[in-house]
Design a protein around this motif. Structure first.
Motif, PDB file in Angstrom:
ATOM      1  N   ALA A 112       0.888  -1.175   0.000  1.00 16.44           N
ATOM      2  CA  ALA A 112       0.000   0.000   0.000  1.00 16.44           C
ATOM      3  C   ALA A 112       0.916   1.212   0.000  1.00 16.44           C
ATOM      4  CB  ALA A 112      -0.871  -0.018   1.245  1.00 16.44           C
ATOM      5  N   ALA A 113       0.568   2.207  -0.811  1.00 13.19           N
ATOM      6  CA  ALA A 113       1.452   3.370  -0.922  1.00 13.19           C
ATOM      7  C   ALA A 113       0.624   4.628  -1.136  1.00 13.19           C
ATOM      8  CB  ALA A 113       2.422   3.178  -2.083  1.00 13.19           C
ATOM      9  N   GLY A 114       1.243   5.753  -0.850  1.00 10.52           N
ATOM     10  CA  GLY A 114       0.605   7.038  -1.100  1.00 10.52           C
ATOM     11  C   GLY A 114       0.964   7.541  -2.489  1.00 10.52           C
ATOM     12  N   LEU A 191       3.588   9.351   8.932  1.00 14.86           N
ATOM     13  CA  LEU A 191       3.371   9.730   7.547  1.00 14.86           C
ATOM     14  C   LEU A 191       4.248  10.946   7.242  1.00 14.86           C
ATOM     15  CD1 LEU A 191       1.239   8.215   5.694  1.00 14.86           C
ATOM     16  CD2 LEU A 191       1.075   7.707   8.119  1.00 14.86           C
ATOM     17  N   GLU A 192       4.203  11.415   6.002  1.00 13.08           N
ATOM     18  CA  GLU A 192       5.093  12.495   5.607  1.00 13.08           C
ATOM     19  C   GLU A 192       4.481  13.864   5.900  1.00 13.08           C
ATOM     20  OE1 GLU A 192       4.464   9.760   3.632  1.00 13.08           O
ATOM     21  OE2 GLU A 192       6.368   8.959   4.367  1.00 13.08           O
ATOM     22  N   TYR A 197       6.479  15.562   1.242  1.00 11.43           N
ATOM     23  CA  TYR A 197       5.799  15.185  -0.009  1.00 11.43           C
ATOM     24  C   TYR A 197       6.335  16.008  -1.177  1.00 11.43           C
ATOM     25  CZ  TYR A 197       2.408  12.185   2.383  1.00 11.43           C
ATOM     26  OH  TYR A 197       1.816  11.176   3.103  1.00 11.43           O
ATOM     27  N   VAL A 208       4.890   6.648  -2.468  1.00 14.38           N
ATOM     28  CA  VAL A 208       5.743   6.499  -1.285  1.00 14.38           C
ATOM     29  C   VAL A 208       5.131   5.468  -0.346  1.00 14.38           C
ATOM     30  CG1 VAL A 208       4.656   8.524  -0.161  1.00 14.38           C
ATOM     31  CG2 VAL A 208       6.888   7.696   0.656  1.00 14.38           C
ATOM     32  N   GLY A 209       6.011   4.635   0.207  1.00 12.16           N
ATOM     33  CA  GLY A 209       5.568   3.627   1.160  1.00 12.16           C
ATOM     34  C   GLY A 209       6.713   3.242   2.080  1.00 12.16           C
ATOM     35  N   MET A 210       6.446   2.252   2.935  1.00 13.50           N
ATOM     36  CA  MET A 210       7.393   1.923   4.007  1.00 13.50           C
ATOM     37  C   MET A 210       7.955   0.505   3.882  1.00 13.50           C
ATOM     38  SD  MET A 210       5.119   3.615   7.040  1.00 13.50           S
ATOM     39  CE  MET A 210       4.373   5.255   6.802  1.00 13.50           C
ATOM     40  N   THR A 233      -3.328   4.250  -1.868  1.00 12.09           N
ATOM     41  CA  THR A 233      -4.390   4.347  -0.861  1.00 12.09           C
ATOM     42  C   THR A 233      -4.723   5.773  -0.465  1.00 12.09           C
ATOM     43  OG1 THR A 233      -2.700   4.066   0.822  1.00 12.09           O
ATOM     44  CG2 THR A 233      -3.916   2.087   0.166  1.00 12.09           C
ATOM     45  N   ASP A 234      -3.872   6.710  -0.811  1.00 10.94           N
ATOM     46  CA  ASP A 234      -4.138   8.106  -0.452  1.00 10.94           C
ATOM     47  C   ASP A 234      -3.371   9.022  -1.399  1.00 10.94           C
ATOM     48  OD1 ASP A 234      -1.999   6.799   1.155  1.00 10.94           O
ATOM     49  OD2 ASP A 234      -1.566   8.842   1.770  1.00 10.94           O
ATOM     50  N   CYS A 236      -1.161  12.338  -1.931  1.00 10.95           N
ATOM     51  CA  CYS A 236      -0.229  13.114  -1.111  1.00 10.95           C
ATOM     52  C   CYS A 236      -0.042  14.502  -1.705  1.00 10.95           C
ATOM     53  CB  CYS A 236       1.089  12.373  -1.021  1.00 10.95           C
ATOM     54  SG  CYS A 236       0.896  10.641  -0.522  1.00 10.95           S
ATOM     55  N   ILE A 249      -7.051   4.315   4.724  1.00  9.72           N
ATOM     56  CA  ILE A 249      -5.985   3.705   3.922  1.00  9.72           C
ATOM     57  C   ILE A 249      -6.245   2.201   3.795  1.00  9.72           C
ATOM     58  CG2 ILE A 249      -3.531   3.038   4.028  1.00  9.72           C
ATOM     59  CD1 ILE A 249      -2.867   5.888   4.852  1.00  9.72           C
TER      60      ILE A 249
END
Ligand code: HPA
Length: 271
Positions: A112-114, A191-192, A197, A208-210, A233-234, A236, A249
């Motif tokens: 899952a990533a932004g 989150l960022e 961002y 972006v993700g973790m 999922t979102d 940014c 998310i």
């Protein structure tokens, strides 16, 4: 990490019937349902596998599932280890080495990533074409890495072009609008900020993700062809940033998950 430990982890799984899987799959946060597609499944909980990273509380559900999909043997990680849970790089990537030793020839990764690229929307799928490692370390930065392969691993084409092409074909056929871009990996878990961002966009990131990047580095170390898809999922947007809503998310991940499942199940059939 030693070869002996890897052997013990592998032998434990083989003794449970995990026999020569061809494909390994890592399922990201909120993306665990693919395991429902596996026939004749066998399950090994992470906390029972020798030398697997020690589970945190939220990790009691983490498991490896082995079985058949599209007439191929697969092994699926339902739940992955993240740096933000306090694991080290070699912990996060240990299961990839074990799956390789079990025999996998290809690796699929989801996350899952932004969406940093604002042409992309939440609920879109992005095929990862390249990445930026902003996690401040490497799973290859350890003393005895030479026992396991090269130290200076080539990263000129980290995501397998042939499987990427197949994913594009599948997406067209199934009317999935597939985005393509660069995944930036951060440690998290926060989150960022808006400024971050903006920075990510300037750096050339589309999402972006973790996660994912350590596993992809190790796949390349193991000369294991790998592909990754991000479920966005979102959005940014630094100029209209709303407070993070983790429940949303996860909800968006769940709603978008069927597209990822289609891509992976069809890709298995094409290999
Ligand atoms: N940033 C980092 N990781 C994420 C995000 C995000 O916006 N969305 C989902 N995972």
């Amino acid at each position: 990490m030693t070869q002996k430990q890897l052997n013990e982890s592998t032998e434990y799984l083989q003794s449970k019937g995990f026999h020569e899987p061809e494909i390994g799959i890592v399922l990201g946060t909120g993306l665990g349902k693919l395991v429902d597609e596996i026939e004749d499944s066998l399950v090994a909980h992470y906390h029972n596998i020798p030398f697997f990273p020690l589970a945190t509380v939220e990790f009691h559900t983490g498991k490896l599932v082995y079985g058949t999909m599209g007439e191929k043997k697969v092994v699926v990680m339902q739940g992955r280890f993240h740096l933000y849970e306090g694991y080290e790089f070699f912990d996060v990537t240990y299961p990839i080495r074990v799956m390789r030793q079990l025999g996998i020839k290809k690796l699929f990764i989801s996350n899952a990533a932004g969406a940093v690229n604002l042409d992309f929307k939440k609920g879109d799928i992005m095929l990862v074409e390249d990445h930026i490692n902003l996690q401040g370390g490497s799973p290859l930065a350890f003393k005895n890495v030479a026992e396991f392969g090269d130290r200076f691993v080539d990263m000129s084409e980290p995501y397998d072009p042939e499987m990427r092409k197949k994913i594009e074909t599948i997406s067209q056929k199934h009317n999935i609008s597939l985005r393509k871009g660069v995944y930036a990996a951060v440690v998290g878990p926060q989150l960022e900020t808006k400024a971050e961002y903006r920075m990510l966009k300037t750096l050339g990131a589309d999402a972006v993700g973790m996660s994912t990047v350590p596993e992809v580095i190790i796949a390349n170390h193991l000369r294991l062809p790998v592909v990754a898809v991000s479920v966005l999922t979102d959005e940014c947007d630094p100029d209209n940033l709303e407070p993070v809503n983790v429940a949303e998310i996860i909800e968006v991940a769940g709603k978008t998950e069927p597209k990822m499942i289609t891509i992976f199940t069809e890709l298995i059939k094409m290999l």
